[in-house]
Design an enzyme around this catalytic site. Structure first.
Site, short mmCIF file in Angstrom:
data_model
loop_
_atom_site.label_atom_id
_atom_site.label_comp_id
_atom_site.label_asym_id
_atom_site.label_seq_id
_atom_site.Cartn_x
_atom_site.Cartn_y
_atom_site.Cartn_z
N HIS A 43 0.86 -1.28 -0.01
CA HIS A 43 0.13 0.03 0.08
C HIS A 43 0.88 1.29 -0.14
CE1 HIS A 43 -3.72 -2.12 1.51
NE2 HIS A 43 -3.80 -2.25 0.25
N HIS A 81 0.02 -8.89 1.05
CA HIS A 81 -1.03 -9.24 1.88
C HIS A 81 -1.81 -10.58 1.98
CE1 HIS A 81 -1.20 -5.05 0.29
NE2 HIS A 81 -0.78 -4.70 1.49
N CYS A 103 3.71 -12.04 2.20
CA CYS A 103 4.75 -11.89 3.34
C CYS A 103 4.61 -13.10 4.11
CB CYS A 103 4.29 -10.69 4.18
SG CYS A 103 5.21 -10.68 5.75
N HIS A 131 -9.66 -4.55 4.22
CA HIS A 131 -8.32 -4.58 3.97
C HIS A 131 -8.00 -5.87 3.47
CE1 HIS A 131 -4.00 -4.90 4.81
NE2 HIS A 131 -4.01 -3.51 4.88
N GLU A 133 -5.54 -7.90 3.90
CA GLU A 133 -5.17 -9.02 4.47
C GLU A 133 -6.09 -9.91 5.31
OE1 GLU A 133 -1.98 -9.69 8.33
OE2 GLU A 133 -1.59 -7.87 7.27
N THR A 171 -1.78 -8.64 10.85
CA THR A 171 -0.01 -8.35 11.32
C THR A 171 0.23 -7.10 11.56
OG1 THR A 171 0.67 -8.49 9.25
CG2 THR A 171 0.66 -10.68 10.35
N SER A 227 -2.39 2.61 3.61
CA SER A 227 -1.12 1.78 4.59
C SER A 227 -1.70 1.62 6.08
CB SER A 227 0.21 2.24 4.56
OG SER A 227 0.96 1.77 5.61
N ASN A 229 -0.40 0.14 8.35
CA ASN A 229 0.62 0.21 9.53
C ASN A 229 1.04 1.84 9.66
OD1 ASN A 229 3.53 0.60 7.95
ND2 ASN A 229 2.48 -0.80 6.67
#
EC number: 1.17.7.4
Length: 295
Positions: A43, A81, A103, A131, A133, A171, A227, A229
């Protein structure tokens, strides 16, 4: 302007691996064309633009399975993701050449979920709705993985007495928010087993902000608005360090009004932010003369 460079910051190992993989694929003449990425590889728009310059087509905006139906031939790359097993099966059915850039930390969570469900557990998965993920994680065992984003979502869940339960998570979430929600799950269903899957890179970056941001008057996080994170780093600076904090995609987004009256600015960046973008922000701030600019 004094700049506090928060470390660690920037690319994590999962992002580096995904980007390097796409670059190799794009430069390999033996890989079937066209080459598609199912969603943004990470992202960050700067990374996506780099991939497009290499001839890689990014498909974005829908769930992964729907995006996959837009591809009739060539190569499909799964993003960092992760994707659900259904997406992998459909890609094979369509005869596509598949490259998996998931990942390793996400893969580990998928394997954990599959193993728990095979042993009769229902899994409560803490993640951000919409999202990619969580989309992939929930898809590991549809009907047995229950996505929750906040405490209110727990109210909609009910399980048979004695049902084996486990809770795990996306995560890249705030480790403090995740822990608090896991404790609420445990309080409601004491038999729940806890599997905290916040990745090490996310933990380290959040803890660095919590530790170093109080030294500054202002915190700037360099990252894409999509993003998760990066957004969590802003949250940590604001809520744990009690500092004014802003997310910027590039140096052009810095508002001089933020810098008025400030002497120390702390800078960090999300795990999908290119180093040169963060470097440009740091260099701009280091050259910024507060006295001159405020006259």
């Amino acid at each position: 302007m004094e700049v506090i460079k928060i470390t660690p910051r920037g690319y994590c190992h999962g992002v580096v691996g995904a980007i390097q993989l796409v670059r190799r694929v794009a430069r390999d003449p033996n890989v079937p064309r066209p080459i598609y990425v199912l969603g943004q590889i990470v992202h960050n728009r700067h990374v996506v633009e780099e991939m497009e310059a290499l001839g890689v087509i990014t498909l974005d905006g829908e769930d992964r399975l729907s995006l996959l139906e837009k591809i009739d031939a060539g190569t499909v790359i799964f993003t960092a993701h992760g994707v659900s097993p259904a997406v992998k099966i459909r890609a094979r059915e369509k005869g596509l050449y598949v490259v998996d850039a998931t990942c390793p930390d996400v893969t580990r969570t998928h394997e954990l979920i599959a193993e728990l469900v095979s042993r009769g557990y229902e899994v409560i998965y803490i993640g951000k709705k919409g999202h990619p993920e969580p989309e992939g994680a929930v898809g590991v065992a549809p009907g047995h993985v229950h996505l929750v984003e906040r405490a209110e979502d727990l109210e909609a869940l009910s399980f048979a007495p004695g049902q084996k339960l486990a809770v795990t998570n996306q995560t890249t979430l705030s480790q403090w928010d995740t822990q608090a929600l896991m404790e609420q799950v445990k309080a409601r269903w004491p038999q729940t087993e806890i599997y905290n899957e916040i990745c090490l890179a996310t933990q380290q970056r959040q803890e660095a902000v919590a530790r170093m941001a109080p030294e500054a008057d202002l915190v700037i996080v360099v990252g894409d608005r999509r993003s998760n994170n990066s957004n969590r780093l802003v949250q940590v600076a604001q809520e744990l360090a009690a500092r004014e904090a802003h997310l910027v995609d590039s140096v052009e987004e810095i508002d001089p009004a933020w810098l008025k009256g400030k002497r120390k600015v702390a800078v960090t960046s999300g795990a999908s932010t290119p180093t040169h973008i963060t470097r440009a922000v740091i260099e701009f701030l280091e050259k910024y003369n507060v006295e001159v600019e405020e006259r």
